[in-house]
Design a protein around this motif. Structure first.
Motif, PDB file in Angstrom:
ATOM      1  N   LYS A  31      74.166  55.801 160.856  1.00 30.63           N
ATOM      2  CA  LYS A  31      74.954  54.781 161.381  1.00 30.63           C
ATOM      3  C   LYS A  31      74.067  53.593 161.992  1.00 30.63           C
ATOM      4  N   THR A  32      72.963  53.462 161.935  1.00 32.48           N
ATOM      5  CA  THR A  32      72.271  52.526 162.501  1.00 32.48           C
ATOM      6  C   THR A  32      71.958  51.417 161.376  1.00 32.48           C
ATOM      7  N   VAL A  33      72.003  51.674 160.192  1.00 27.93           N
ATOM      8  CA  VAL A  33      71.789  50.578 159.178  1.00 27.93           C
ATOM      9  C   VAL A  33      72.927  50.286 158.551  1.00 27.93           C
ATOM     10  N   ARG A  34      73.291  48.972 158.291  1.00 26.05           N
ATOM     11  CA  ARG A  34      74.350  48.378 157.208  1.00 26.05           C
ATOM     12  C   ARG A  34      73.975  48.139 156.124  1.00 26.05           C
ATOM     13  N   GLY A  35      74.591  48.309 155.029  1.00 26.70           N
ATOM     14  CA  GLY A  35      74.477  48.009 153.705  1.00 26.70           C
ATOM     15  C   GLY A  35      75.321  47.335 152.890  1.00 26.70           C
ATOM     16  N   PHE A  36      75.120  46.131 152.081  1.00 27.58           N
ATOM     17  CA  PHE A  36      75.857  45.460 151.236  1.00 27.58           C
ATOM     18  C   PHE A  36      75.299  45.139 149.891  1.00 27.58           C
ATOM     19  N   ALA A  37      76.260  45.351 148.987  1.00 27.38           N
ATOM     20  CA  ALA A  37      75.543  45.004 147.378  1.00 27.38           C
ATOM     21  C   ALA A  37      76.703  44.481 146.771  1.00 27.38           C
ATOM     22  N   VAL A  38      76.154  43.541 145.823  1.00 26.43           N
ATOM     23  CA  VAL A  38      77.174  42.822 145.002  1.00 26.43           C
ATOM     24  C   VAL A  38      76.860  42.751 143.578  1.00 26.43           C
ATOM     25  N   ASP A  39      77.888  42.966 142.763  1.00 22.53           N
ATOM     26  CA  ASP A  39      77.691  42.354 141.410  1.00 22.53           C
ATOM     27  C   ASP A  39      78.505  41.261 141.266  1.00 22.53           C
ATOM     28  N   ALA A  40      77.960  40.087 141.155  1.00 22.31           N
ATOM     29  CA  ALA A  40      78.910  38.784 141.140  1.00 22.31           C
ATOM     30  C   ALA A  40      78.496  38.127 139.897  1.00 22.31           C
ATOM     31  N   THR A  41      78.331  38.714 138.694  1.00 26.45           N
ATOM     32  CA  THR A  41      78.076  38.226 137.297  1.00 26.45           C
ATOM     33  C   THR A  41      79.004  37.218 137.263  1.00 26.45           C
ATOM     34  N   ALA A  42      80.432  37.530 137.128  1.00 28.33           N
ATOM     35  CA  ALA A  42      81.380  36.618 136.436  1.00 28.33           C
ATOM     36  C   ALA A  42      81.590  35.260 137.302  1.00 28.33           C
ATOM     37  N   THR A  43      81.230  35.712 138.763  1.00 29.32           N
ATOM     38  CA  THR A  43      81.474  34.515 139.740  1.00 29.32           C
ATOM     39  C   THR A  43      80.463  33.425 139.692  1.00 29.32           C
ATOM     40  N   VAL A  44      79.180  33.824 139.287  1.00 30.12           N
ATOM     41  CA  VAL A  44      78.131  32.827 139.014  1.00 30.12           C
ATOM     42  C   VAL A  44      78.285  32.273 137.767  1.00 30.12           C
TER      43      VAL A  44
END
Length: 309
Positions: A31-44
């Protein structure tokens, strides 16, 4: 940490075959690293369609949209908002994206129909469109008396690397961000996504070293995007299997403009300016720069906005 990705073309699936856009968040390394990942194909893709952007314009705007989505997920809650403005010396001109904690985003660029050199695989390096000299400005409305503003110079024109530098220099957050927008042979976006990892208080030097090693071992992000990898797959590769998924949320291009908002803006003009529109044009048209929606105001509607004596 800084990570760059070369643009390489891969024969991947078009967005119609993809799942809905989503962003996931997680914790790792005790719990010392936060991670975020996104697939935003349709958004772009929606941003490219609304702004009638070329491939180069879509790559520039798409990278800023992706970075803003990730930073909004990491730094906002409730009704808070975050705006990223990139002003480089490249042909795209000013690029703006506004994000919210709920995963909605809107954005525009000054010159959407630009052309820049492609590589042999029809991909575009984002710095060719953004430029390598200029500034990134981040504004956070956290519901306080004054919004928070931070600004750093462009370091490379690679939006992921430049936002990584911004987080370290302006907000003192050790982080790494990777972004990519993949184009089909016709110049249309067929994949867009990225990741953000942030070191939290308590993270050790060993954790930083391990994380940097894992990021350097990643395949080129542009090669991942057109395939069937999910945001969870990307975080597994970045953070390792020992992570705790905290949340999954949809993301989408969504503008909050309305005719009522533009009416208020018109009502704020000097009466003489409104009267000139009535006399000369017998009406007015307002265009939202974020989503390109057109709003028509008749002569009668403009007269109703004039102040009464």
């Amino acid at each position: 940490m800084e990570i760059r990705y070369n643009n390489k073309r891969d024969q991947g699936k078009r967005s119609g075959e993809k799942m809905s856009d989503k962003l996931i968040s997680s914790l790792a390394f005790d719990k010392t690293v936060r991670g975020f990942a996104v697939d935003a194909t349709a958004t772009v893709q929606e941003a490219q369609r609304r702004h009638q952007a070329t491939g180069a314009g879509a790559v520039a705007l798409g990278n800023v949209l992706l970075g803003t989505l990730l930073m909004s997920a990491a730094g906002l809650k409730g009704d808070q908002t975050l705006s990223v403005k990139v002003m480089g010396d490249g042909p795209a001109g000013l690029i703006v994206a506004d994000g919210r904690s709920d995963g909605t985003i809107k954005g525009y660029l000054q010159y959407p129909q630009i052309t820049v050199p492609e590589d042999p695989a029809h991909q575009i390096a984002v710095h060719e469109a953004v430029g390598t000299q200029g500034t990134i400005t981040v504004t956070k409305d956290l519901g306080l008396k004054q919004p928070y503003n931070g600004q750093t110079p462009l370091a490379s024109g690679d939006i992921g690397a430049d936002l990584t530098y911004y987080l370290a220099a302006s907000e003192q957050i050790p982080a790494s961000m990777g972004l990519a927008v993949h184009l089909a042979a016709d110049g249309m976006v067929d994949a867009a996504g990225g990741f953000l990892v942030e070191m939290m208080p308590g993270a050790t030097d060993d954790t930083a070293t391990a994380l940097e090693t894992q990021i350097k071992a990643l395949p080129q992000l542009i090669d991942w995007l057109p395939e069937d990898h999910t945001p969870a797959d990307l975080l597994d590769a970045v953070l390792g299997a020992k992570q705790q998924i905290l949340a999954t949320q949809p993301v989408a291009f969504q503008c909050d403009c309305s005719k009522e908002r533009f009416a208020k803006a018109l009502a704020g003009l000097k009466p003489a300016q409104l009267q000139q529109m009535i006399t000369d044009d017998h009406g007015a048209e307002a265009v939202c720069r974020f989503c390109q929606t057109h709003y028509q105001f008749s002569e009668a509607e403009l007269k109703a906005l004039l102040p009464t004596e």
